[in-house]
Design a protein around this motif. Sequence first.
Motif, PDB file in Angstrom:
ATOM      1  N   GLN A 278       0.877  -1.172   0.000  1.00  0.00           N
ATOM      2  CA  GLN A 278       0.000   0.000   0.000  1.00  0.00           C
ATOM      3  C   GLN A 278       0.905   1.210   0.000  1.00  0.00           C
ATOM      4  OE1 GLN A 278      -3.712   0.037   0.386  1.00  0.00           O
ATOM      5  NE2 GLN A 278      -3.153   1.995  -0.473  1.00  0.00           N
TER       6      GLN A 278
ATOM      7  N   MET B 142      -6.257  -2.752   4.258  1.00  0.00           N
ATOM      8  CA  MET B 142      -5.098  -2.004   3.778  1.00  0.00           C
ATOM      9  C   MET B 142      -5.474  -0.555   3.496  1.00  0.00           C
ATOM     10  SD  MET B 142      -3.710  -4.807   0.974  1.00  0.00           S
ATOM     11  CE  MET B 142      -2.920  -3.584  -0.059  1.00  0.00           C
ATOM     12  N   ARG B 143      -6.569  -0.391   2.758  1.00  0.00           N
ATOM     13  CA  ARG B 143      -7.003   0.954   2.379  1.00  0.00           C
ATOM     14  C   ARG B 143      -7.430   1.746   3.609  1.00  0.00           C
ATOM     15  NH1 ARG B 143      -9.127   2.795  -2.602  1.00  0.00           N
ATOM     16  NH2 ARG B 143      -8.072   0.977  -3.433  1.00  0.00           N
TER      17      ARG B 143
ATOM     18  N   ILE C 156      -4.263   3.118   5.362  1.00  0.00           N
ATOM     19  CA  ILE C 156      -3.578   4.230   4.705  1.00  0.00           C
ATOM     20  C   ILE C 156      -4.432   5.493   4.732  1.00  0.00           C
ATOM     21  CG2 ILE C 156      -4.206   4.042   2.252  1.00  0.00           C
ATOM     22  CD1 ILE C 156      -0.620   4.200   3.533  1.00  0.00           C
TER      23      ILE C 156
ATOM     24  N   SER D  82      -2.357   0.515  -4.422  1.00  0.00           N
ATOM     25  CA  SER D  82      -2.127  -0.744  -3.730  1.00  0.00           C
ATOM     26  C   SER D  82      -2.032  -1.897  -4.713  1.00  0.00           C
ATOM     27  CB  SER D  82      -3.250  -1.008  -2.724  1.00  0.00           C
ATOM     28  OG  SER D  82      -4.494  -1.085  -3.384  1.00  0.00           O
TER      29      SER D  82
ATOM     30  N   THR E   7      -3.146   7.418  -3.191  1.00  0.00           N
ATOM     31  CA  THR E   7      -2.872   6.080  -2.682  1.00  0.00           C
ATOM     32  C   THR E   7      -2.918   5.078  -3.829  1.00  0.00           C
ATOM     33  OG1 THR E   7      -5.187   5.537  -2.202  1.00  0.00           O
ATOM     34  CG2 THR E   7      -3.935   6.652  -0.464  1.00  0.00           C
TER      35      THR E   7
ATOM     36  N   SER F 135      -7.149   8.109  -5.899  1.00  0.00           N
ATOM     37  CA  SER F 135      -6.705   6.771  -6.245  1.00  0.00           C
ATOM     38  C   SER F 135      -7.193   6.506  -7.662  1.00  0.00           C
ATOM     39  CB  SER F 135      -7.262   5.746  -5.250  1.00  0.00           C
ATOM     40  OG  SER F 135      -6.620   4.500  -5.412  1.00  0.00           O
TER      41      SER F 135
END
Length: 135
Positions: free
Chosen positions: A13, A45-46, A49, A30, A28, A64
Amino acid sequence: MAVFENGRVVGLQTIAARDFAVLREVTTASWLGVRHQRQGIGTEMRAAILHLAFAGLDALEATSGAFEHNASSFAVSRKHGYELDGIDRHVVRGRPVTNRRLRLTRDRWEARAAVPVSVSGLAPCRSMFGLSAGA
């Protein structure tokens, strides 16, 4: 940031920014190994972050994107409140592909943040960006 499961790296990430002190916007991205998708790891994960960006660094917006055929990535982004923000076209292996840009405001993040996340030890980073000591 590396993503581990049972001591093995299963994904990554990233977070990046330009002129963050002025714009307060992060980007961001990933990647998560196919074997580890559809288990909630991408959502976590998201969430991590985004918590770092909004709660830890006082970001106002996060961007993103995903190639239009990547339904799993869009599903994770929708869970967190991202909205469509246009397209970019690229060439991958000699073929045209469309990347759908996504944007998340701080207000939408706050309204949807559901995964518990905590961040500590950011004071040195915050001072680099001219932010108060905070987290």
